[in-house]
Design an enzyme around this catalytic site. Structure first.
Site, short mmCIF file in Angstrom:
data_model
loop_
_atom_site.label_atom_id
_atom_site.label_comp_id
_atom_site.label_asym_id
_atom_site.label_seq_id
_atom_site.Cartn_x
_atom_site.Cartn_y
_atom_site.Cartn_z
CG ASP A 95 -2.05 0.96 1.20
OD1 ASP A 95 -3.01 0.82 0.44
OD2 ASP A 95 -1.93 1.93 1.97
CE1 TYR B 94 -4.49 7.66 0.05
CE2 TYR B 94 -3.69 7.91 2.30
CZ TYR B 94 -4.15 7.10 1.27
OH TYR B 94 -4.26 5.75 1.47
CG HIS C 84 -5.84 -3.32 0.16
ND1 HIS C 84 -5.00 -2.96 -0.88
CD2 HIS C 84 -5.53 -2.49 1.20
CE1 HIS C 84 -4.23 -1.96 -0.50
NE2 HIS C 84 -4.52 -1.66 0.76
#
Length: 296
Positions: A105, A212, A274
């Site tokens: 990730d 982010y 995931h």
């Protein structure tokens, strides 16, 4: 007890505090976690890997119980370049000039940048459930925007997402980690408790958002500059993704990674969603067998 036999400590790397665990014997292997987790996500893999490798598993800056630089206008403190520099400094401080990396990730995005900025240091690289950040943004369509909506939510200006998340951080965690339906027993209780304790630390939620924001700004600048300069991953690359996740549905991951790598690229889907390391550790270990170099 998770990570039995491992040492838990904190280290200062160029003024940045990092929490980490390390243990095992053999060539050095760096494990990097994703969002919204801590290094405890590796609890099912690290002990097995420690039989053959010296495993180093830190909390990334901003995450877990590592240091959390303040919010800034350019988000440079949370660029993947800055986070990768932490990891390079950590490994050198531990006496490892060259090492292998497995990352999931957000950590895999840090690892990608590390392999570009310090190719002499990264011997082999395994990335879990990602394609390059630049590809995500340049290929954005309705499916990606809806499926990975959090990329655009978390990148909103400070402190809009922070305020919304902090109203109920536990509920946000459960929503954030439910790309595929799962109940609260999915994560090991000790790992889940660590994730929540970290999220409640002052500055963690803001740091996640800055991560982010950096991805949608300064990271793209760095990635485009690397592409223009012809920089590619030089070491062997293993790309794994969850068969029940989105990466394999939206993309041809190996084809994409081959455009970013000068060395051999291998990999494929793992029977999981995931969270490969926690959902299908045996399959991940099987994929690593023959890729990681036990004699590096």
């Amino acid at each position: 007890m998770l990570f039995e036999g491992f040492t838990l400590e904190e280290r200062d790397i160029a003024g940045q505090r990092l929490r980490l665990r390390h243990g095992g014997k053999g060539p050095p292997l760096l494990l990097l976690h994703g969002n919204p987790q801590t290094h405890l996500m590796w609890h099912r893999l690290a002990p097995a890997l420690a039989r053959r490798f010296t495993v180093i598993s830190p909390d990334l800056r901003g995450y877990g119980f590592s240091g959390k630089p303040p919010v800034s206008d350019d988000h440079a403190a949370y660029s993947k370049r800055a986070m990768a520099a932490d990891m390079l400094g950590l490994m050198r401080g531990l006496g490892h000039a060259r090492f292998q990396v497995m990352a999931h990730d957000r950590g895999a995005r840090v690892a990608h940048r590390l392999a570009l900025d310090a190719p002499e240091a990264v011997h082999r690289l395994a990335v879990l459930d990602i394609v390059p950040t630049l590809e995500h943004f340049e290929r954005t369509d309705m499916a990606f925007a809806l499926g990975y909506y959090h990329w655009f939510f978390l990148a909103q200006r400070h402190d809009l997402p922070e305020r919304m998340i902090l109203r109920d951080v536990e509920d946000w965690f459960d929503l954030q980690t439910s790309r595929e339906p799962k109940d609260r027993s999915f994560f090991h209780p000790e790992a889940r408790a660590d994730y929540f304790a970290a999220l409640r630390q002052p500055g963690t939620v803001a740091a996640i958002c800055e991560d982010y924001r950096a991805a949608a700004g300064i990271d793209l600048e760095h990635d485009r500059a690397s592409r223009a300069a012809g920089e590619r991953i030089r070491c062997p690359l293993l790309a794994l993704w969850g068969a029940r996740g989105r990466i394999g549905q939206w993309y041809a991951p190996l084809d994409i990674w081959r455009a970013y790598a000068a060395g051999p690229v291998s990999g494929g889907p793992v029977p999981s969603g995931h969270y490969l390391a926690e959902e299908a550790p045996e399959a991940v270990l099987a994929a690593l067998d023959g890729f990681l170099d036990p004699a590096a």
